[in-house]
Design an enzyme around this catalytic site. Sequence first.
Site, PDB file in Angstrom:
ATOM      1  N   GLY A 143       0.765  -1.229   0.000  1.00  0.00           N
ATOM      2  CA  GLY A 143       0.000   0.000   0.000  1.00  0.00           C
ATOM      3  C   GLY A 143       0.799   1.284   0.000  1.00  0.00           C
ATOM      4  O   GLY A 143       1.920   1.355  -0.518  1.00  0.00           O
ATOM      5  N   GLY A 179      -2.968  21.100  -1.740  1.00  0.00           N
ATOM      6  CA  GLY A 179      -3.257  20.059  -2.728  1.00  0.00           C
ATOM      7  C   GLY A 179      -4.727  20.066  -3.098  1.00  0.00           C
ATOM      8  O   GLY A 179      -5.589  19.885  -2.236  1.00  0.00           O
ATOM      9  N   VAL A 182      -8.026  14.821  -5.281  1.00  0.00           N
ATOM     10  CA  VAL A 182      -9.177  14.150  -4.675  1.00  0.00           C
ATOM     11  C   VAL A 182      -9.210  14.330  -3.157  1.00  0.00           C
ATOM     12  O   VAL A 182     -10.217  14.772  -2.587  1.00  0.00           O
ATOM     13  CB  VAL A 182      -9.173  12.648  -5.032  1.00  0.00           C
ATOM     14  CG1 VAL A 182     -10.270  11.913  -4.265  1.00  0.00           C
ATOM     15  CG2 VAL A 182      -9.370  12.455  -6.526  1.00  0.00           C
ATOM     16  N   GLY A 184      -7.617  16.427  -1.174  1.00  0.00           N
ATOM     17  CA  GLY A 184      -7.709  17.821  -0.758  1.00  0.00           C
ATOM     18  C   GLY A 184      -9.102  18.397  -0.883  1.00  0.00           C
ATOM     19  O   GLY A 184      -9.613  19.024   0.055  1.00  0.00           O
ATOM     20  N   ASP A 306      -1.718   0.318  -4.363  1.00  0.00           N
ATOM     21  CA  ASP A 306      -0.986   1.584  -4.329  1.00  0.00           C
ATOM     22  C   ASP A 306       0.527   1.401  -4.412  1.00  0.00           C
ATOM     23  O   ASP A 306       1.259   2.364  -4.625  1.00  0.00           O
ATOM     24  CB  ASP A 306      -1.317   2.354  -3.041  1.00  0.00           C
ATOM     25  CG  ASP A 306      -2.724   2.933  -3.047  1.00  0.00           C
ATOM     26  OD1 ASP A 306      -3.447   2.736  -4.045  1.00  0.00           O
ATOM     27  OD2 ASP A 306      -3.102   3.584  -2.050  1.00  0.00           O
ATOM     28  N   ALA A 314      -9.241   2.112  -4.464  1.00  0.00           N
ATOM     29  CA  ALA A 314      -9.502   0.822  -3.829  1.00  0.00           C
ATOM     30  C   ALA A 314     -10.039  -0.189  -4.832  1.00  0.00           C
ATOM     31  O   ALA A 314      -9.634  -1.353  -4.827  1.00  0.00           O
ATOM     32  CB  ALA A 314     -10.486   1.001  -2.676  1.00  0.00           C
ATOM     33  N   HIS A 439     -37.890   7.927 -15.320  1.00  0.00           N
ATOM     34  CA  HIS A 439     -38.172   9.340 -15.044  1.00  0.00           C
ATOM     35  C   HIS A 439     -38.993   9.457 -13.762  1.00  0.00           C
ATOM     36  O   HIS A 439     -39.927   8.691 -13.571  1.00  0.00           O
ATOM     37  CB  HIS A 439     -38.954   9.957 -16.211  1.00  0.00           C
ATOM     38  CG  HIS A 439     -39.396  11.363 -15.966  1.00  0.00           C
ATOM     39  ND1 HIS A 439     -38.532  12.432 -16.072  1.00  0.00           N
ATOM     40  CD2 HIS A 439     -40.610  11.867 -15.614  1.00  0.00           C
ATOM     41  CE1 HIS A 439     -39.202  13.541 -15.790  1.00  0.00           C
ATOM     42  NE2 HIS A 439     -40.467  13.219 -15.520  1.00  0.00           N
TER      43      HIS A 439
END
Length: 462
Positions: A143, A179, A182, A184, A306, A314, A439
């Site tokens: 990670g 930053g 995402v 931040g 990561d 994820a 709708h």
Amino acid sequence: MANDASTVFDLVILGGGSGGYAAALRGAQLGLDVALIEKDKVGGTCLHRGCIPTKALLHAGEIADQARESEQFGVKATFEGIDVPAVHKYKDGVISGLYKGLQGLIASRKVTYIEGEGRLSSPTSVDVNGQRIQGRHVLLATGSVPKSLPGLVIDGNRIISSDHALVLDRVPQSAIVLGGGVIGVEFASAWKSFGTDVTVIEGLKHLVPVEDENSSKLLERAFRKRGIKFNLGTFFSKAEYTQNGVKVTLADGKEFEAEVLLVAVGRGPVSAGLGYEEQGVAMDRGYVLVDEYMRTNVPTISAVGDLVPTLQLAHVGFAEGILVAERLAGLKTVPIDYDGVPRVTYCHPEVASVGITEAKAKEIYGADKVVALKYNLAGNGKSKILNTAGEIKLVQVKDGAVVGVHMVGDRMGEQVGEAQLIYNWEALPAEVAQLIHAHPTQNEALGEAHLALAGKPLHSHD
């Protein structure tokens, strides 16, 4: 180092986050004998310090905003403030329930779970708790952790990471978020909903800079309307303590002060000191290098999540872990198309996308071969009911498939599933247009956008 030679696992996994535990569950399901090693808690960053807790905070912030704004819907309510311990209790309850469920899954699939800090000791073994765990194959899934910048020390006091922000015992009066990606913008959004005076510092030209420029501009407009301040296009220079908080200086000399500074400049791989390089695993800036099937240069070692230089999401970790398990079990596997992975930033309003940006499409196909269409949510009944503004932008290869879907608006993350199918199945606008969308739903906006792109707009102008 004790070595129990009587047990050789089919797969030894180092790291129990999204990629690691997905590989363990799928591998065990396919009959592999799996050992899963995790130094903290199974579920990793996503469950304990990432996706789940941040979304819980964002939902609490959404409730706060709804309480403040209730009268515009004819509901009289009083907003009395944020009970931080109660918010944490709610957040931790969500995490706890999912954690127990995941522990139950690991046990039910008969995965051998080992709690301890592991280290790669050979191309086919991991040392943990004084034992050597042998495997025919090893999967590295250790990670990532929050990154900082040179000279900027995250101390957990006034200069904090997302890990610290998730357990903060108060709502800060003011905050600088360094930053505008995402992490931040999600914290900026949640804190603003809680009542914090927020300023986002982003060195690039736009917030969420990897998204289509139109999405970035729509988010910036929405943040201005919400009173979230931001400074774009100038990089960070230094941070220093003041009497009551932190002062940030940018490269152009501009200064900002706040109670806390959240460093949200991305996440870096956890690989140092774990034996990877000693065993000959090819690395680059701390990342483990892999091919399209997640194989490293060492035949008995794969890596996912990561730790490798793919999208830090994820659900990407899940997919990569499953791919490795299925490959090792002898199933036919298909490499992941990372452009086809849905991406969602859960701020208010949400930013969701799949496929490529208009700029990227023009780069690949040529400017004269790309068609872009914007459908304003003002024409969507459910979005009007929810009082959300935004757009759906479609990017199409002329006379061909839709190659990008970019959406901004509340709950757009819930629409990205169909967008994913449109991109990955290379749908033509006319093919989507002939599908009937319920709708009034926000999902209907995707159908309306494709009707317009197919040349037969209904609730939108030609």
